[in-house]
Design a protein around this motif. Structure first.
Motif, short mmCIF file in Angstrom:
data_model
loop_
_atom_site.label_atom_id
_atom_site.label_comp_id
_atom_site.label_asym_id
_atom_site.label_seq_id
_atom_site.Cartn_x
_atom_site.Cartn_y
_atom_site.Cartn_z
N ILE A 156 0.86 -1.09 0.04
CA ILE A 156 0.08 -0.18 0.25
C ILE A 156 0.77 1.10 0.04
O ILE A 156 1.96 1.29 0.42
CB ILE A 156 -0.91 0.15 1.12
N ARG A 157 0.44 2.37 -0.69
CA ARG A 157 1.19 3.51 -0.84
C ARG A 157 0.11 4.47 -0.47
O ARG A 157 -0.89 4.73 -0.85
CB ARG A 157 1.89 3.89 -2.18
N MET A 158 0.66 5.57 0.44
CA MET A 158 -0.24 6.53 0.98
C MET A 158 0.50 7.85 1.27
O MET A 158 1.88 7.69 1.59
CB MET A 158 -0.96 6.25 2.18
N THR A 159 0.11 9.08 1.40
CA THR A 159 0.71 10.18 1.40
C THR A 159 0.10 11.09 2.52
O THR A 159 -1.05 11.00 2.48
CB THR A 159 0.51 11.15 0.21
N GLY A 160 0.54 11.62 3.73
CA GLY A 160 0.17 12.11 4.68
C GLY A 160 1.20 13.23 5.41
O GLY A 160 2.33 13.20 4.77
N VAL A 205 4.50 7.20 2.03
CA VAL A 205 4.91 5.80 2.70
C VAL A 205 4.41 4.78 2.14
O VAL A 205 3.07 4.65 1.59
CB VAL A 205 4.49 5.75 4.36
N THR A 206 5.20 3.91 1.83
CA THR A 206 5.08 2.47 1.06
C THR A 206 5.21 1.25 1.97
O THR A 206 6.44 1.43 2.56
CB THR A 206 5.65 2.37 -0.44
N GLY A 207 4.43 0.47 2.11
CA GLY A 207 4.54 -0.71 3.07
C GLY A 207 3.31 -1.73 2.87
O GLY A 207 2.63 -1.64 2.15
N THR A 208 3.39 -2.44 3.88
CA THR A 208 2.37 -3.78 4.23
C THR A 208 1.63 -3.54 5.44
O THR A 208 2.32 -3.17 6.38
CB THR A 208 3.04 -5.00 4.04
N TRP A 209 0.19 -3.69 5.59
CA TRP A 209 -0.55 -3.73 6.54
C TRP A 209 -0.11 -4.71 7.51
O TRP A 209 -0.12 -5.86 7.13
CB TRP A 209 -1.92 -3.71 6.18
N ILE A 210 -0.32 -4.50 8.85
CA ILE A 210 -0.22 -5.22 9.89
C ILE A 210 -1.54 -5.41 10.64
O ILE A 210 -1.70 -4.50 11.55
CB ILE A 210 0.98 -4.82 10.87
N PRO A 211 -2.28 -6.34 10.72
CA PRO A 211 -3.35 -6.48 11.26
C PRO A 211 -3.31 -6.56 12.95
O PRO A 211 -2.31 -7.02 13.32
CB PRO A 211 -4.09 -7.83 10.80
N LYS A 212 -4.05 -5.92 13.47
CA LYS A 212 -4.31 -6.02 14.93
C LYS A 212 -5.45 -5.74 15.47
O LYS A 212 -6.33 -5.06 15.06
CB LYS A 212 -3.34 -5.15 15.56
N ASP A 229 9.30 2.07 2.20
CA ASP A 229 9.76 3.09 1.80
C ASP A 229 9.36 4.50 2.35
O ASP A 229 7.99 4.49 2.25
CB ASP A 229 9.71 3.07 0.07
N VAL A 230 9.75 5.38 2.51
CA VAL A 230 9.44 6.63 3.23
C VAL A 230 9.95 7.90 2.41
O VAL A 230 11.20 8.06 2.67
CB VAL A 230 9.58 6.99 4.61
N ARG A 231 9.34 8.47 1.67
CA ARG A 231 9.98 9.70 0.91
C ARG A 231 9.36 11.11 1.43
O ARG A 231 7.95 11.11 1.31
CB ARG A 231 9.81 9.37 -0.68
N GLN A 232 10.04 11.97 1.48
CA GLN A 232 9.45 13.18 1.99
C GLN A 232 8.97 13.69 0.57
O GLN A 232 9.70 13.87 -0.37
CB GLN A 232 10.50 14.12 2.42
#
Length: 243
Positions: A156-160, A205-212, A229-232
């Motif tokens: 997943i890739r998201m911006t915030g 930020v690009t990564g994978t979900w960790i269920p909890k 991956d984290v890119r400003q």
């Protein structure tokens, strides 16, 4: 100059409104895109009222009406109006010269997350291919309520923007609005396995979900992403997400 006070204030307010809505995209810091036509219409109306007011005062001055009125002892009633009106010059000039920034980490931290166990069900499958671009609200909705676990194993890739807890835990955060910045509500995702950029900076930020936690429970909040991956990045033109 005092007699032109209300006209000047109207023109300044009009200029401020038109500057952020007609001549730039700054209005997106405060309201939804759909409200732009109303802001422009309000700015034009204020400008017209200011010009009409200035013309009326000028004509009255040339005809001597104002002087005769003062001689009759009633002029003092009108001098108080402009004095009060001048107080509006400060916010108008501030909006013209130094537009306030979009809401950030302080606003996000003021409201605690409260999610009830409701709305749990199936969600549509994610598009093919990785990474999948999602908004934070889409990610949190699926993480909290998707019984089909459609994000599991996907990239997943998201911006915030970045917020932090006192213990160093950091989050990718976005503010959701229905109408304007006044009704903003924070959405945030805990980011793990990556160092945090500066607070209030924007990142993709690009990564994978960790269920909890159990679906729909407070234990499932905030959802977690293992970052690869984290890119400003620069703040997007529209810093808010729609509810």
């Amino acid at each position: 100059m005092r007699r032109y006070g209300p006209a000047v204030v109207l023109v300044l307010c009009a200029g401020a409104v038109l500057r952020i809505s007609l001549f730039s995209e700054l209005y997106l810091r405060y309201v939804q895109p759909g409200l732009r036509p109303y802001l422009i219409a309000s700015g034009v109306l204020l400008l017209v009222l200011g010009i009409v007011s200035a013309v009326a005062v000028g004509r009255a001055a040339r005809s001597g009406v104002g002087h005769e009125h003062d001689e009759q002892g009633h002029g003092h009633d009108h001098r108080h109006g402009p004095r009060v009106a001048w107080l509006l010059v400060v916010p108008a000039l501030a909006l013209l010269l130094f537009p306030p920034p979009a809401l950030g980490s302080y606003s996000a931290e003021r409201e605690a997350a409260r999610y009830a166990a409701q709305g749990i069900g199936t969600f549509p499958a994610l598009p093919q291919g990785d990474p999948v671009d999602l908004t934070l609200s889409q990610f949190t909705s699926r993480a909290l309520y998707d019984s089909g676990r459609t994000m599991k194993g996907r990239t997943i890739r998201m911006t915030g923007f970045v917020t932090k807890d006192d213990d160093g835990t950091w989050y990718l955060t976005r503010l959701l609005i229905s109408c304007c910045a006044a009704d903003a509500r924070p959405d945030k995702i805990e980011i793990r396995k990556a160092d945090a950029p500066a607070v209030d900076s924007w990142a993709t930020v690009t990564g994978t979900w960790i269920p909890k936690g159990k679906l729909g429970s407070e234990a499932a909040w905030p959802p977690v992403l293992a970052a690869a991956d984290v890119r400003q990045v620069e703040q997007p033109e529209n810093p808010y997400e729609k509810r």
